[in-house]
Design a protein around this motif. Structure first.
Motif, PDB file in Angstrom:
ATOM      1  N   ALA A 115       0.836  -1.212   0.000  1.00  0.00           N
ATOM      2  CA  ALA A 115       0.000   0.000   0.000  1.00  0.00           C
ATOM      3  C   ALA A 115       0.870   1.260   0.000  1.00  0.00           C
ATOM      4  O   ALA A 115       0.578   2.218  -0.725  1.00  0.00           O
ATOM      5  CB  ALA A 115      -0.924  -0.006   1.218  1.00  0.00           C
ATOM      6  N   LYS A 116       1.934   1.261   0.792  1.00  0.00           N
ATOM      7  CA  LYS A 116       2.793   2.443   0.894  1.00  0.00           C
ATOM      8  C   LYS A 116       3.414   2.795  -0.451  1.00  0.00           C
ATOM      9  O   LYS A 116       3.483   3.961  -0.833  1.00  0.00           O
ATOM     10  CB  LYS A 116       3.894   2.201   1.923  1.00  0.00           C
ATOM     11  CG  LYS A 116       4.858   3.360   2.083  1.00  0.00           C
ATOM     12  CD  LYS A 116       5.890   3.097   3.173  1.00  0.00           C
ATOM     13  CE  LYS A 116       6.823   4.299   3.325  1.00  0.00           C
ATOM     14  NZ  LYS A 116       7.771   4.101   4.444  1.00  0.00           N
ATOM     15  N   ASP A 121       5.302  -5.706  -5.297  1.00  0.00           N
ATOM     16  CA  ASP A 121       6.555  -6.388  -4.990  1.00  0.00           C
ATOM     17  C   ASP A 121       7.657  -5.365  -4.753  1.00  0.00           C
ATOM     18  O   ASP A 121       7.680  -4.326  -5.418  1.00  0.00           O
ATOM     19  CB  ASP A 121       6.898  -7.274  -6.209  1.00  0.00           C
ATOM     20  CG  ASP A 121       8.101  -8.134  -5.993  1.00  0.00           C
ATOM     21  OD1 ASP A 121       9.216  -7.685  -6.333  1.00  0.00           O
ATOM     22  OD2 ASP A 121       7.939  -9.253  -5.483  1.00  0.00           O
ATOM     23  N   PRO A 122       8.593  -5.634  -3.847  1.00  0.00           N
ATOM     24  CA  PRO A 122       9.651  -4.653  -3.591  1.00  0.00           C
ATOM     25  C   PRO A 122      10.520  -4.367  -4.819  1.00  0.00           C
ATOM     26  O   PRO A 122      11.050  -3.264  -4.959  1.00  0.00           O
ATOM     27  CB  PRO A 122      10.475  -5.279  -2.461  1.00  0.00           C
ATOM     28  CG  PRO A 122      10.078  -6.704  -2.387  1.00  0.00           C
ATOM     29  CD  PRO A 122       8.716  -6.807  -2.978  1.00  0.00           C
ATOM     30  N   ASP A 123      10.636  -5.334  -5.713  1.00  0.00           N
ATOM     31  CA  ASP A 123      11.456  -5.122  -6.908  1.00  0.00           C
ATOM     32  C   ASP A 123      10.805  -4.161  -7.902  1.00  0.00           C
ATOM     33  O   ASP A 123      11.454  -3.705  -8.848  1.00  0.00           O
ATOM     34  CB  ASP A 123      11.767  -6.452  -7.585  1.00  0.00           C
ATOM     35  CG  ASP A 123      12.660  -7.334  -6.720  1.00  0.00           C
ATOM     36  OD1 ASP A 123      13.466  -6.778  -5.942  1.00  0.00           O
ATOM     37  OD2 ASP A 123      12.540  -8.570  -6.799  1.00  0.00           O
ATOM     38  N   ALA A 124       9.524  -3.837  -7.700  1.00  0.00           N
ATOM     39  CA  ALA A 124       8.816  -2.907  -8.598  1.00  0.00           C
ATOM     40  C   ALA A 124       8.939  -1.455  -8.143  1.00  0.00           C
ATOM     41  O   ALA A 124       8.482  -0.550  -8.835  1.00  0.00           O
ATOM     42  CB  ALA A 124       7.342  -3.302  -8.678  1.00  0.00           C
ATOM     43  N   TRP A 142      15.494   2.619   0.811  1.00  0.00           N
ATOM     44  CA  TRP A 142      16.367   1.443   0.790  1.00  0.00           C
ATOM     45  C   TRP A 142      16.134   0.570   2.021  1.00  0.00           C
ATOM     46  O   TRP A 142      16.109  -0.663   1.926  1.00  0.00           O
ATOM     47  CB  TRP A 142      17.832   1.858   0.690  1.00  0.00           C
ATOM     48  CG  TRP A 142      18.234   2.202  -0.708  1.00  0.00           C
ATOM     49  CD1 TRP A 142      18.523   3.439  -1.193  1.00  0.00           C
ATOM     50  CD2 TRP A 142      18.368   1.311  -1.814  1.00  0.00           C
ATOM     51  NE1 TRP A 142      18.833   3.376  -2.533  1.00  0.00           N
ATOM     52  CE2 TRP A 142      18.738   2.069  -2.950  1.00  0.00           C
ATOM     53  CE3 TRP A 142      18.198  -0.061  -1.979  1.00  0.00           C
ATOM     54  CZ2 TRP A 142      18.959   1.519  -4.201  1.00  0.00           C
ATOM     55  CZ3 TRP A 142      18.414  -0.611  -3.236  1.00  0.00           C
ATOM     56  CH2 TRP A 142      18.791   0.168  -4.320  1.00  0.00           C
ATOM     57  N   ASN A 143      15.966   1.197   3.181  1.00  0.00           N
ATOM     58  CA  ASN A 143      15.678   0.424   4.403  1.00  0.00           C
ATOM     59  C   ASN A 143      14.351  -0.315   4.287  1.00  0.00           C
ATOM     60  O   ASN A 143      14.248  -1.483   4.674  1.00  0.00           O
ATOM     61  CB  ASN A 143      15.666   1.331   5.640  1.00  0.00           C
ATOM     62  CG  ASN A 143      17.050   1.721   6.082  1.00  0.00           C
ATOM     63  OD1 ASN A 143      18.034   1.061   5.748  1.00  0.00           O
ATOM     64  ND2 ASN A 143      17.142   2.807   6.827  1.00  0.00           N
ATOM     65  N   ASP A 144      13.332   0.371   3.766  1.00  0.00           N
ATOM     66  CA  ASP A 144      12.025  -0.261   3.574  1.00  0.00           C
ATOM     67  C   ASP A 144      12.131  -1.463   2.640  1.00  0.00           C
ATOM     68  O   ASP A 144      11.566  -2.532   2.904  1.00  0.00           O
ATOM     69  CB  ASP A 144      11.010   0.728   2.996  1.00  0.00           C
ATOM     70  CG  ASP A 144      10.485   1.721   4.009  1.00  0.00           C
ATOM     71  OD1 ASP A 144      10.804   1.598   5.211  1.00  0.00           O
ATOM     72  OD2 ASP A 144       9.733   2.644   3.587  1.00  0.00           O
ATOM     73  N   LEU A 145      12.834  -1.280   1.536  1.00  0.00           N
ATOM     74  CA  LEU A 145      12.951  -2.368   0.564  1.00  0.00           C
ATOM     75  C   LEU A 145      13.707  -3.554   1.140  1.00  0.00           C
ATOM     76  O   LEU A 145      13.341  -4.714   0.887  1.00  0.00           O
ATOM     77  CB  LEU A 145      13.608  -1.865  -0.722  1.00  0.00           C
ATOM     78  CG  LEU A 145      12.799  -0.816  -1.490  1.00  0.00           C
ATOM     79  CD1 LEU A 145      13.570  -0.325  -2.700  1.00  0.00           C
ATOM     80  CD2 LEU A 145      11.436  -1.357  -1.879  1.00  0.00           C
ATOM     81  N   THR A 146      14.733  -3.280   1.923  1.00  0.00           N
ATOM     82  CA  THR A 146      15.465  -4.365   2.579  1.00  0.00           C
ATOM     83  C   THR A 146      14.542  -5.109   3.541  1.00  0.00           C
ATOM     84  O   THR A 146      14.502  -6.343   3.555  1.00  0.00           O
ATOM     85  CB  THR A 146      16.690  -3.800   3.329  1.00  0.00           C
ATOM     86  OG1 THR A 146      17.552  -3.166   2.383  1.00  0.00           O
ATOM     87  CG2 THR A 146      17.445  -4.899   4.059  1.00  0.00           C
ATOM     88  N   GLU A 147      13.811  -4.364   4.333  1.00  0.00           N
ATOM     89  CA  GLU A 147      12.871  -4.968   5.288  1.00  0.00           C
ATOM     90  C   GLU A 147      11.787  -5.753   4.553  1.00  0.00           C
ATOM     91  O   GLU A 147      11.428  -6.865   4.952  1.00  0.00           O
ATOM     92  CB  GLU A 147      12.248  -3.878   6.167  1.00  0.00           C
ATOM     93  CG  GLU A 147      11.193  -4.379   7.125  1.00  0.00           C
ATOM     94  CD  GLU A 147      11.709  -5.271   8.234  1.00  0.00           C
ATOM     95  OE1 GLU A 147      10.898  -6.010   8.823  1.00  0.00           O
ATOM     96  OE2 GLU A 147      12.920  -5.246   8.505  1.00  0.00           O
ATOM     97  N   TRP A 148      11.260  -5.201   3.480  1.00  0.00           N
ATOM     98  CA  TRP A 148      10.199  -5.844   2.714  1.00  0.00           C
ATOM     99  C   TRP A 148      10.693  -7.175   2.129  1.00  0.00           C
ATOM    100  O   TRP A 148      10.006  -8.185   2.189  1.00  0.00           O
ATOM    101  CB  TRP A 148       9.723  -4.904   1.630  1.00  0.00           C
ATOM    102  CG  TRP A 148       8.426  -5.271   0.960  1.00  0.00           C
ATOM    103  CD1 TRP A 148       7.626  -6.346   1.197  1.00  0.00           C
ATOM    104  CD2 TRP A 148       7.780  -4.536  -0.074  1.00  0.00           C
ATOM    105  NE1 TRP A 148       6.530  -6.334   0.390  1.00  0.00           N
ATOM    106  CE2 TRP A 148       6.604  -5.224  -0.406  1.00  0.00           C
ATOM    107  CE3 TRP A 148       8.084  -3.369  -0.751  1.00  0.00           C
ATOM    108  CZ2 TRP A 148       5.722  -4.787  -1.392  1.00  0.00           C
ATOM    109  CZ3 TRP A 148       7.214  -2.925  -1.724  1.00  0.00           C
ATOM    110  CH2 TRP A 148       6.039  -3.624  -2.042  1.00  0.00           C
ATOM    111  N   ARG A 149      11.899  -7.169   1.588  1.00  0.00           N
ATOM    112  CA  ARG A 149      12.461  -8.422   1.046  1.00  0.00           C
ATOM    113  C   ARG A 149      12.681  -9.446   2.167  1.00  0.00           C
ATOM    114  O   ARG A 149      12.464 -10.646   1.972  1.00  0.00           O
ATOM    115  CB  ARG A 149      13.758  -8.137   0.312  1.00  0.00           C
ATOM    116  CG  ARG A 149      13.548  -7.453  -1.019  1.00  0.00           C
ATOM    117  CD  ARG A 149      14.850  -7.215  -1.768  1.00  0.00           C
ATOM    118  NE  ARG A 149      14.603  -6.526  -3.008  1.00  0.00           N
ATOM    119  CZ  ARG A 149      14.844  -5.227  -3.220  1.00  0.00           C
ATOM    120  NH1 ARG A 149      15.373  -4.483  -2.264  1.00  0.00           N
ATOM    121  NH2 ARG A 149      14.576  -4.683  -4.388  1.00  0.00           N
TER     122      ARG A 149
END
Length: 175
Positions: A115-116, A121-124, A142-149
């Motif tokens: 939603a955020k 997908d984080p890769d998108a 970058w922190n969000d994407l790392t956490e999401w993965r």
């Protein structure tokens, strides 16, 4: 104690004195993610290159390490082995219902990131510097994407742990 019987004065000396060559090479292997030569393992594990190579070959036979076919050969940890080990630990230490509850929490976190960023997908998510206004926002992204993965990876591992815990419970009930 060191080889000459004197007390080890620092952590490196204690590690060297209290662990076998095989154990030190294993310790180093666990901390690596890229392929590394036996020579480099020997330097890091404070042992001979031959000792490191023997330990690495044994770890490869055990499925804990992987060997490349390059010259010189390089070794790295086998991620499948460590994933399996984590699944086994989770299944042993937690009930299937506890694991499912954790999965539900992670799925909620995953949905919040979807939603955020308004992507599935984080890769998108756009990660170029021009897609973000300032350094702080880029760092947060970058922190969000790392956490999401990590959330995505943990969901998979936890689902495997649920299956393992249920099969272990089924085996105990049948016995």
């Amino acid at each position: 104690m060191t080889e000459d019987g004197t007390p080890a004065s620092n952590a490196g000396e204690q590690w060297q004195a209290n662990r076998t060559t095989f154990q030190r090479v294993y310790d180093v292997l666990v901390g690596t993610s890229d392929p590394v030569s036996a020579q480099q393992f020997a330097a890091w594990a404070d042992c001979s290159e031959n000792g490191a190579r023997q330990a690495l070959e044994q770890l490869t036979e055990m499925g804990i390490a992987e060997r490349t076919d390059t010259r010189p050969a390089t070794y790295q940890r086998n991620p499948s082995y460590f994933r399996w080990k984590r699944v086994e630990q989770l299944a042993r230490e937690h009930s299937p219902s506890d694991l499912r509850a954790r999965i539900d929490d992670l799925i909620e976190d995953d949905q919040a990131y979807q939603a955020k960023y308004d992507v599935p997908d984080p890769d998108a998510v756009a990660t170029s510097d021009d897609a973000v206004e300032d350094h702080e926002s880029l760092h947060e992204r970058w922190n969000d994407l790392t956490e999401w993965r990590t959330i995505r990876r943990d969901i998979i591992v936890l689902k495997q742990a649920v299956q393992r815990a249920e099969s272990t419970t089924d085996d105990r009930v049948q016995a």
